[in-house]
Design a protein around this motif. Structure first.
Motif, mmCIF file in Angstrom:
data_model
loop_
_atom_site.group_PDB
_atom_site.id
_atom_site.type_symbol
_atom_site.label_atom_id
_atom_site.label_comp_id
_atom_site.label_asym_id
_atom_site.label_seq_id
_atom_site.Cartn_x
_atom_site.Cartn_y
_atom_site.Cartn_z
ATOM 1 N N ARG A 269 0.823 -1.205 0.000
ATOM 2 C CA ARG A 269 0.000 0.000 0.000
ATOM 3 C C ARG A 269 0.859 1.258 0.000
ATOM 4 N N ASP A 270 2.156 1.069 -0.187
ATOM 5 C CA ASP A 270 3.101 2.183 -0.218
ATOM 6 C C ASP A 270 3.227 2.688 -1.656
ATOM 7 N N PRO A 271 2.810 3.919 -1.948
ATOM 8 C CA PRO A 271 2.849 4.409 -3.335
ATOM 9 C C PRO A 271 4.263 4.479 -3.907
ATOM 10 N N HIS A 272 5.262 4.672 -3.055
ATOM 11 C CA HIS A 272 6.641 4.685 -3.551
ATOM 12 C C HIS A 272 7.028 3.301 -4.084
ATOM 13 N N LEU A 273 6.604 2.253 -3.376
ATOM 14 C CA LEU A 273 6.889 0.896 -3.844
ATOM 15 C C LEU A 273 6.053 0.541 -5.073
ATOM 16 N N VAL A 274 4.862 1.107 -5.165
ATOM 17 C CA VAL A 274 4.056 0.891 -6.369
ATOM 18 C C VAL A 274 4.812 1.409 -7.590
ATOM 19 N N ILE A 275 5.335 2.619 -7.491
ATOM 20 C CA ILE A 275 6.023 3.232 -8.632
ATOM 21 C C ILE A 275 7.290 2.462 -8.991
ATOM 22 N N ASN A 300 20.632 10.504 -11.787
ATOM 23 C CA ASN A 300 20.011 10.976 -10.549
ATOM 24 C C ASN A 300 19.879 9.811 -9.569
ATOM 25 N N PRO A 301 20.980 9.410 -8.929
ATOM 26 C CA PRO A 301 20.941 8.233 -8.048
ATOM 27 C C PRO A 301 20.068 8.416 -6.812
ATOM 28 N N ASP A 302 19.726 9.653 -6.467
ATOM 29 C CA ASP A 302 18.893 9.896 -5.285
ATOM 30 C C ASP A 302 17.402 9.865 -5.598
ATOM 31 N N LEU A 303 17.059 9.592 -6.846
ATOM 32 C CA LEU A 303 15.647 9.633 -7.230
ATOM 33 C C LEU A 303 14.818 8.616 -6.452
ATOM 34 N N VAL A 304 15.354 7.415 -6.251
ATOM 35 C CA VAL A 304 14.592 6.361 -5.575
ATOM 36 C C VAL A 304 14.239 6.757 -4.150
ATOM 37 N N SER A 305 15.123 7.474 -3.484
ATOM 38 C CA SER A 305 14.863 7.879 -2.100
ATOM 39 C C SER A 305 14.082 9.188 -2.002
ATOM 40 N N SER A 306 13.777 9.788 -3.133
ATOM 41 C CA SER A 306 13.017 11.037 -3.128
ATOM 42 C C SER A 306 11.618 10.808 -2.570
ATOM 43 N N GLN A 307 11.103 11.801 -1.862
ATOM 44 C CA GLN A 307 9.749 11.714 -1.322
ATOM 45 C C GLN A 307 8.710 12.284 -2.281
ATOM 46 N N SER A 308 9.159 12.773 -3.424
ATOM 47 C CA SER A 308 8.233 13.343 -4.404
ATOM 48 C C SER A 308 7.686 12.241 -5.303
ATOM 49 N N LEU A 309 6.429 11.898 -5.099
ATOM 50 C CA LEU A 309 5.808 10.871 -5.931
ATOM 51 C C LEU A 309 5.722 11.323 -7.386
ATOM 52 N N HIS A 310 5.410 12.590 -7.589
ATOM 53 C CA HIS A 310 5.296 13.093 -8.959
ATOM 54 C C HIS A 310 6.633 12.988 -9.687
ATOM 55 N N HIS A 348 -0.801 9.569 5.004
ATOM 56 C CA HIS A 348 -1.115 8.628 3.934
ATOM 57 C C HIS A 348 -2.194 9.172 3.013
ATOM 58 N N SER A 349 -3.109 9.972 3.546
ATOM 59 C CA SER A 349 -4.119 10.575 2.686
ATOM 60 C C SER A 349 -3.466 11.497 1.671
ATOM 61 N N ASN A 350 -2.456 12.253 2.103
ATOM 62 C CA ASN A 350 -1.750 13.136 1.186
ATOM 63 C C ASN A 350 -0.998 12.333 0.135
ATOM 64 N N ARG A 351 -0.386 11.239 0.539
ATOM 65 C CA ARG A 351 0.332 10.396 -0.413
ATOM 66 C C ARG A 351 -0.639 9.790 -1.418
ATOM 67 N N ARG A 352 -1.795 9.388 -0.926
ATOM 68 C CA ARG A 352 -2.797 8.823 -1.827
ATOM 69 C C ARG A 352 -3.243 9.865 -2.840
ATOM 70 N N CYS A 358 -0.752 11.903 -9.918
ATOM 71 C CA CYS A 358 0.227 11.392 -10.894
ATOM 72 C C CYS A 358 -0.486 10.662 -12.027
ATOM 73 N N ILE A 359 -1.450 9.824 -11.659
ATOM 74 C CA ILE A 359 -2.182 9.068 -12.673
ATOM 75 C C ILE A 359 -3.036 10.000 -13.524
ATOM 76 N N ALA A 360 -3.714 10.933 -12.865
ATOM 77 C CA ALA A 360 -4.567 11.867 -13.610
ATOM 78 C C ALA A 360 -3.752 12.697 -14.593
ATOM 79 N N ASN A 361 -2.523 13.017 -14.227
ATOM 80 C CA ASN A 361 -1.680 13.846 -15.090
ATOM 81 C C ASN A 361 -1.214 13.113 -16.343
ATOM 82 N N LEU A 362 -1.438 11.799 -16.392
ATOM 83 C CA LEU A 362 -1.087 11.069 -17.611
ATOM 84 C C LEU A 362 -1.812 11.636 -18.824
ATOM 85 N N GLU A 363 -2.994 12.181 -18.592
ATOM 86 C CA GLU A 363 -3.770 12.747 -19.699
ATOM 87 C C GLU A 363 -3.038 13.905 -20.367
ATOM 88 N N SER A 364 -2.217 14.614 -19.573
ATOM 89 C CA SER A 364 -1.556 15.801 -20.118
ATOM 90 C C SER A 364 -0.067 15.616 -20.346
#
Length: 365
Positions: A269-275, A300-310, A348-352, A358-364
């Motif tokens: 249920r971790d969005p970082h692991l989903v990505i 960008n080796p620090d990308l995986v540890s980034s907290q930015s889902l986008h 977790h609500s904010n992460r969700r 992120c998914i919605a932005n696929l349209e653009s």
């Protein structure tokens, strides 16, 4: 060189036949190429040349067993639990053996000095190959009966080409295998993932059920729209449909990646692991996508540890796929149970919400 984690087709050096699994708990046999998905195996390293070999279609593992009427003969079949094999490299091929009393994979009718039997194989593939089973024997692997080539999915050699073309193709295949092995090893170390979150064919809809909805989704998948959101109350069968869609897409060769969330398991249920899990699967789906992801992580080796889902979603999924110029077919991503991302607290609500954006932005994108 050890074998990198990845998805392979396993071919006997002597007979050039691939190993397949025809049902979840059946014996491993020589393929008749009817069910090519049964030929695909996910190989995962444990340590010190020890590996687990899991069938990609049926999700069962290659394991050894005794038949009741053949107590001295060990066979290899699909098993529910993982079984550890030892694999030793010899040039471009490997032996596969048990780890205690050492016995090696081979086809049961390919014993040394069995040339008459072996010479029949090319001319009667649909009669004899179907019954050639993988067995375990204690002979020292001094010849090709006990050697296996692990072909990365998508890079099989065409055996009907001319000699010069075969040599050129063999060189290209070797280079491709080396490239895939290097990239897979790199991504295996860099991208955390949840292998258990994949689709399960046994969880799909029963044949003939939900046909109308599945037809609609299939038509959408082959069309130009980028998003399909399936909603409904709990217990309506959304996950069953998702398993069905993923299973069908896998058979069609268009399933780029999937992730089935589960509210009872934190890692699912971790969005970082989903990505990162989706990115790893996409890398297995297409070599150019894999190279793009590898290049991104190198820069960008620090990308995986980034907290930015986008930032992660854009650079590990959207851009690598968009920049893969050779990818012309549909690539389907299946994500099930997005509600499981919500852990009923603000963080977790904010992460969700961020993940949904992120998914919605696929349209653009």
């Amino acid at each position: 060189m050890p074998l990198a984690n990845g998805i392979y087709r396993i071919k006997n050096v002597r007979t050039q036949n691939y190993v397949t699994l025809r049902s979840a708990r059946n014996d491993l046999v020589a393929s008749d190429h009817v069910n090519r998905k049964g030929e695909e195996w996910e190989v995962t390293s444990r340590q010190n040349d020890r590996y687990i070999i899991q069938n990609r279609e049926f999700k069962t593992y290659a394991g050894s067993y005794h038949r009741p009427h053949h107590p001295t003969e060990l066979y290899v079949k699909g098993t529910e639990g993982p079984y550890v094999w030892e694999m030793k490299a010899f040039d471009d091929s490997f032996t596969v053996s048990t780890t205690n009393v050492v016995k090696y994979w081979c086809f049961e009718d390919d014993q040394p000095n069995s040339q008459a039997r072996a010479s029949l194989l090319p001319s009667t593939p649909h009669i004899i190959l179907l019954f050639l089973q993988v067995v375990l024997r204690a002979e020292s692997p001094g010849n090709t009966y006990y050697m296996w080539i692990f072909d990365p999915v998508g890079f099989a050699t065409d055996v009907h080409t001319s000699s010069g073309t075969r040599q050129s193709q063999a060189l290209n295949d070797k280079l491709n295998r080396e490239a895939i092995a290097e990239i897979t090893m790199f991504l295996s170390e860099k991208l955390p993932r949840v292998p258990e979150a994949t689709f399960m064919p046994e969880h799909a809809c029963l044949p003939g059920t939900r046909a109308g909805l599945l037809k609609t989704i299939n038509e959408w998948a082959l069309g130009c729209d980028s998003l399909y959101l399936l909603t409904g109350p709990a217990g309506a069968g959304k996950s069953t449909i998702a398993h069905t869609v993923a299973s069908h897409a896998s058979e069609q060769g268009i399933l780029g990646a999937c992730f089935f969330l589960h509210r009872d398991f934190n890692e699912r249920r971790d969005p970082h692991l989903v990505i990162s899990s989706l990115a790893f699967q996409l890398a297995h789906f297409d070599l150019e996508i894999a190279k793009n992801i590898r290049n991104t992580l190198t820069r960008n080796p620090d990308l995986v540890s980034s907290q930015s889902l986008h930032n992660k979603f854009l650079n590990l999924i959207v851009k690598p796929v968009r920049d893969a110029s050779d990818v012309k077919k549909t690539i389907l991503l299946v994500i099930d149970d997005l509600d499981a991302l919500d852990n009923q607290n603000a963080t977790h609500s904010n992460r969700r919400q961020s993940f949904l954006e992120c998914i919605a932005n696929l349209e653009s994108e």
